[in-house]
Each structure stands twice: as structure tokens, then as C-alpha cells.
Design an enzyme around this catalytic site. Structure first.
Site, PDB file in Angstrom:
ATOM      1  N   ARG A 150      -3.522   6.217   1.094  1.00 15.39           N
ATOM      2  CA  ARG A 150      -4.127   7.364   1.772  1.00 15.39           C
ATOM      3  C   ARG A 150      -3.200   8.131   2.705  1.00 15.39           C
ATOM      4  NH1 ARG A 150      -9.289   4.751   4.421  1.00 15.39           N
ATOM      5  NH2 ARG A 150      -7.933   2.927   4.393  1.00 15.39           N
TER       6      ARG A 150
ATOM      7  N   ARG B  15       0.822  -1.221   0.000  1.00  8.87           N
ATOM      8  CA  ARG B  15       0.000   0.000   0.000  1.00  8.87           C
ATOM      9  C   ARG B  15       0.852   1.265   0.000  1.00  8.87           C
ATOM     10  NH1 ARG B  15      -3.858  -2.067   4.670  1.00  8.87           N
ATOM     11  NH2 ARG B  15      -4.970  -3.713   3.583  1.00  8.87           N
TER      12      ARG B  15
ATOM     13  N   TYR C 213     -14.632 -12.895   0.113  1.00  6.76           N
ATOM     14  CA  TYR C 213     -15.424 -11.685  -0.159  1.00  6.76           C
ATOM     15  C   TYR C 213     -16.661 -12.018  -0.981  1.00  6.76           C
ATOM     16  CZ  TYR C 213     -11.588  -8.775   1.563  1.00  6.76           C
ATOM     17  OH  TYR C 213     -10.635  -8.186   2.355  1.00  6.76           O
TER      18      TYR C 213
ATOM     19  N   ARG D  45      -7.385  10.842  -5.792  1.00  6.06           N
ATOM     20  CA  ARG D  45      -8.600  10.045  -5.585  1.00  6.06           C
ATOM     21  C   ARG D  45      -9.831  10.947  -5.621  1.00  6.06           C
ATOM     22  NH1 ARG D  45     -10.078   5.403  -1.074  1.00  6.06           N
ATOM     23  NH2 ARG D  45     -12.311   5.716  -1.137  1.00  6.06           N
TER      24      ARG D  45
ATOM     25  N   ASP E  52      -6.882  -3.211  -7.246  1.00 10.59           N
ATOM     26  CA  ASP E  52      -7.518  -3.810  -6.071  1.00 10.59           C
ATOM     27  C   ASP E  52      -7.596  -5.319  -6.282  1.00 10.59           C
ATOM     28  OD1 ASP E  52      -9.075  -3.004  -3.493  1.00 10.59           O
ATOM     29  OD2 ASP E  52     -10.319  -4.555  -4.425  1.00 10.59           O
TER      30      ASP E  52
END
Length: 344
Positions: free
Chosen positions: A27, A23, A149, A36, A73
Site C-alpha cells: 500500500r 511487503r 487465525y 488493488r 497472503d
């Protein structure tokens, strides 16, 4: 192409210990948050090759990192399978149409690469922007992790639905995992064709399984992926990362992969003694160390490096992804410390 990251994966000599961070485009960087916002939302950012390239390059431009990783992703494949992926604020990914029945699994398309051209366009765009600055890592989620998921309908703490299927309808789950493994092979094959220099398979939820279930429902399918991709791209290094997978290191290293990612719950020196003659090792600083002072970050980096006795085959990384509220200056401290101490 001669890069320390690739050389370390192939257990060849390096000038210093290479580092990249899970990552690393994310963020914690103000420039990422701005891009973003420009994209509108997370998946719109993933699906725009130019913006995905921009955020992939942001940490490369800011820090002396040894590899870039494709900005995407792990849920791109389930999304392309028509499950209706969306992200709710503060709750993570969700699916409108989770897998519930055998008919749902049978209805999943076997070929989804045509709906994932944005990923491959992103890879080639990033590769062009990188030039010779750093190698590019492509990636996928593992079949088991993707299935969690798809069956749970999103994130889970108990994994009740998928574990119920595992025990009650194991053949049904195997059918889904096999379909996913075939899709992942095709997906990673196309990433390499588009310019990826190495590959990662992220098995985020492999650690929630017992030993035998991990081998049967997670590792067997990662083994299939390694074999399938290596048949087409024998010289492309592949790293497998199972979070909380420290108890399965021997079996993971026997899959034919080139690197094994480890989290911070195992000691790097112990892992090297177990599997260091077979594969390169990636890891494993606790991501929480990034909240510490620069002096402590440097000291913890030195501890990790001092555990590793070999002169090749180690890629420094955090034991999982960098968290959003880390000060970017601490990332610079980390990267510079790894290079400074390992070059000595």
C-alpha cells in the site's frame, strides 16, 4: 542462475549485500493502490494471477531490488480449507467458521492444492515476467501462525482461544498443526514446481509463546516443513522468520533451513556470532526508520551493515513489513544505500 540473493542464502560470495523488503509490493506504492482498486478487493487481487504478477513486479520496476516475492497472503491455505475468509475494512482478516472443536479439525480437508491453483498460476506468471532480472521467493505462513487465525477467528491481542486449547487440549492442537504442516509442504512443493527459486516461512506469532511451547507448537512443525520440502527440493533455499524469535536462534538454525530472518529487537552482530557459521541471516532494520530523513536512513543502513563481519550470508531486509504510509522515495534511498555501502 547466479543471483546475489541466492548466493547469500547459500553462503557463497556476493558482489554486494542483496536486499528485498517484506511487503515490498503493497500500500505504500500508489501503483499498487490503483491495481488493488481495479481488482475490487484484496483477495480478488490475490486470486487474479495477472494482477498478482503486476503488483509483484511494481517494486522490481521501481527499485533496484535483488529479489521479488510472490504477491499472495499467508491465509490462502485456511481459506482453501473452507473457513470462510473475509477482510473487514480496518480490522484485518476474519473467518466466518473458526475452528472450535475436534470435529472441526477432523473435517478439514487434507489436500487443498486443487483450490490454490491461482497461487501456482501466479508463481509461473511472475516467473515468466521476471525472466533473469531477479529470483522469485515463494512463501507460506507457519502452522502455528495459521492456527492462531483459524482458532481465534481473526487477529488477536491475547491469543486466548488458541492458548486455552494449547494448555487444555494439546493433542487437539497438535492434530491441527500436523494437518497444516502437511498442507504447507504440499503448497510449497507446488510453488517450487511452478518456478519459485527460494521459500520463506513466516511465523508471525511464534514470539507470543514461552520457550518450550515455541519449540513444541511452532518450531517442530517448521522443522517438519523444512525436512518435507528439502526431501523433494534439496537445492531450494528456505528461510524461517519468527517475529520476536531472537531467543530461539540456536534452535531455528538447527532445523536444516538455509536462512534465518531476524527482527530489529536483536543485534545483527550478536546473531552472526551465534549462528552465522550455520545459516545465512536476513534482516534487520527497524521498519520505523523508513519514516526518517534520507540522511538518517543512510546512516542507519550503514550501522546495520557495519555490524556484520562476514563477507557472505547476509540478506538486508527490514525487521518486519514496510508500513503503508512510508514515502516510496525513502525505499529508493534504502535500497541504493545498501548497495552503495556494501559494494565498498
Amino acid at each position: 542462475m547466479s543471483f546475489d540473493y541466492i548466493n547469500a542464502l547459500l553462503k557463497k560470495p556476493t558482489t554486494r549485500t542483496p536486499i528485498w523488503v517484506m511487503r515490498q509490493a503493497g500500500r505504500y506504492l500508489p501503483e499498487y493502490r490503483a491495481t488493488r482498486k481495479q481488482a475490487g478487493d484484496f483477495m480478488s487481487l490475490c486470486k487474479n494471477p495477472e494482477l498478482a504478477c503486476e503488483v509483484t513486479m511494481q517494486p522490481i520496476d521501481r527499485f533496484d531490488l535483488d529479489a521479488a516475492i510472490l504477491f499472495s497472503d499467508i491465509l490462502t491455505i485456511p481459506d482453501a480449507m473452507g473457513l470462510g475468509l473475509y477482510f473487514s475494512e480496518g480490522e484485518g482478516p476474519k473467518f466466518e467458521r473458526p475452528i472450535q472443536t475436534l470435529a472441526d479439525i477432523e473435517a478439514i480437508p487434507a489436500e487443498v492444492n486443487n483450490d490454490l491453483t491461482y497461487v501456482f498460476d501466479g508463481v509461473s506468471t511472475i516467473k515468466s515476467a521476471l525472466g533473469t532480472r531477479a529470483p522469485l521467493i515463494g512463501f507460506s505462513g507457519s502452522p502455528w501462525t495459521l492456527a492462531t487465525y483459524m482458532i481465534e477467528g481473526g487477529s488477536s491481542k491475547t491469543f486466548a482461544k488458541i492458548k486455552a486449547m494449547l494448555f487444555n487440549e494439546p493433542q487437539m492442537l497438535h492434530l491441527l498443526l500436523d494437518k497444516l504442516a502437511n498442507s504447507v509442504i504440499a503448497y510449497l512443493d507446488q510453488q517450487v514446481q511452478s518456478g519459485a527459486d527460494s521459500l520463506m516461512v513466516f511465523d508471525t506469532w511464534g514470539g507470543v509463546l514461552s520457550k518450550q511451547n515455541y519449540l513444541d507448537f511452532s518450531l517442530d512443525y517448521m522443522q517438519k516443513i523444512v525436512s518435507g520440502v528439502k526431501a523433494k527440493h534439496p537445492n531450494t533455499p528456505i528461510t524461517l522468520f519468527s517475529k520476536n524469535g531472537g531467543k530461539h536462534l540456536g534452535e531455528i538454525s538447527a532445523t536444516g533451513c538455509d536462512g534465518v530472518g531476524i527482527d530489529w529487537t536483536v543485534e545483527l552482530g550478536d546473531v552472526e556470532r551465534q549462528i552465522g557459521d550455520k545459516v545465512a541471516i536476513q534482516g534487520n532494520l527497524d521498519p520505523a526508520v523508513m519514516y526518517a530523513t534520507p540522511e538518517i536512513i543512510r546512516a542507519e543502513v550503514k550501522k546495520v551493515l557495519d555490524q556484520f563481519k562476514g563477507d557472505t550470508g547476509h540478506i538486508f531486509n527490514l525487521g518486519h513489513g514496510i508500513t503503508p504510509d512510508v514515502d516510496p522515495e525513502n525505499m529508493k534511498v534504502l535500497v541504493d544505500a545498501v548497495h552503495e555501502f556494501s559494494a565498498k
